[in-house]
Design an enzyme around this catalytic site. Structure first.
Site, PDB file in Angstrom:
ATOM      1  N   ARG A  94     -28.718 -46.683   2.656  1.00  0.00           N
ATOM      2  CA  ARG A  94     -28.715 -46.099   3.961  1.00  0.00           C
ATOM      3  C   ARG A  94     -27.129 -45.624   4.798  1.00  0.00           C
ATOM      4  O   ARG A  94     -26.376 -46.706   4.759  1.00  0.00           O
ATOM      5  CB  ARG A  94     -29.727 -46.140   4.654  1.00  0.00           C
ATOM      6  CG  ARG A  94     -30.913 -45.996   4.192  1.00  0.00           C
ATOM      7  CD  ARG A  94     -32.657 -47.763   4.481  1.00  0.00           C
ATOM      8  NE  ARG A  94     -33.602 -46.849   3.498  1.00  0.00           N
ATOM      9  CZ  ARG A  94     -34.519 -45.016   3.786  1.00  0.00           C
ATOM     10  NH1 ARG A  94     -34.362 -45.163   4.618  1.00  0.00           N
ATOM     11  NH2 ARG A  94     -35.820 -45.406   3.218  1.00  0.00           N
ATOM     12  N   HIS A 121     -17.753 -50.111  -0.961  1.00  0.00           N
ATOM     13  CA  HIS A 121     -17.416 -49.122  -1.620  1.00  0.00           C
ATOM     14  C   HIS A 121     -17.282 -49.431  -3.049  1.00  0.00           C
ATOM     15  O   HIS A 121     -16.644 -49.465  -3.013  1.00  0.00           O
ATOM     16  CB  HIS A 121     -17.724 -47.645  -1.285  1.00  0.00           C
ATOM     17  CG  HIS A 121     -17.526 -46.572  -1.476  1.00  0.00           C
ATOM     18  ND1 HIS A 121     -18.768 -46.134  -1.130  1.00  0.00           N
ATOM     19  CD2 HIS A 121     -17.267 -45.512  -2.685  1.00  0.00           C
ATOM     20  CE1 HIS A 121     -18.730 -44.427  -2.513  1.00  0.00           C
ATOM     21  NE2 HIS A 121     -17.591 -44.427  -2.437  1.00  0.00           N
TER      22      HIS A 121
END
Length: 202
Positions: free
Chosen positions: A93, A111
């Site tokens: 989110r 990431h």
């Protein structure tokens, strides 16, 4: 000492790596709680197995962000658990202004690509589908953008001709676990210096 909250949405392998590092004495931190936006996320079970408070929070009506009443409840929960630093580990989110301001400069994310290439969802798949020969992972501070914060650590893997997406992601996850612990250790040791976008170690 870092008093960590770990946020996730799925299986929590990076969370497990952090738990293991703390328990092995390789990271000077205490994991105060693990939070997930999916009630059946396995990351919560990982926390329970190590007697860490495992907290589900409902983000409705929002599908892609943590905002509004849910955000306020999360901030309150973090305060109740004496959290001073947040590690996002597969949290799917967008973090909004309230949490960003409450934990400014004290929230990082990992990431699955070499940012600034392939930000957003499925960074690993994006890189594989694009046909790059090298990819990797990035640990970065969280800001108001999507995967745009200052970069703390990166690891590189080669994508071989016989790699599948699954085999590439297996190599990538192994490097994520190394990169995230390194970054957290540097922060815990007070070694991270920030000058604009540039991060150096002292």
């Amino acid at each position: 000492m870092l008093k960590l909250a770990i946020f996730g949405s799925g299986s929590g392998t990076n969370c497990q790596a952090i738990i293991d590092a703390v328990e092995a004495g390789a990271l000077d931190a205490e994991i105060k709680c693990v939070l997930a936006d999916a009630e059946d996320a396995y990351i919560l079970e990982r926390a329970r197995k190590h007697n860490i408070p495992a907290i589900y929070f409902d983000c409705a009506p929002f599908k892609t962000k943590l905002d509004g009443e849910a955000e306020q409840k999360v901030i309150q929960t973090l305060e109740e658990h004496d959290v001073n630093f947040i590690a996002l580990a597969g949290f799917m989110r967008i973090v909004k202004d309230g949490l960003l301001k409450a934990y400014e400069g004290r929230m990082i994310n990992i990431h699955p690509s070499l940012l600034p290439s392939f930000p957003g969802l499925d960074g690993g798949r994006q890189a594989f589908d694009y046909g790059v020969k090298f990819t990797g992972c990035t640990v970065h501070f969280v800001d108001a953008g999507v995967d745009t914060g200052a970069i703390i650590n990166q690891k590189i893997i080669a994508i071989e001709d016989d790699d599948t997406l699954d085999s590439m992601m297996e190599k990538l996850h192994a490097q994520e676990h190394i990169a995230y612990i390194e970054a957290l250790r540097w922060i815990a040791e007070g070694r991270v210096q920030r000058n604009g976008r540039r991060i150096t170690l002292k």
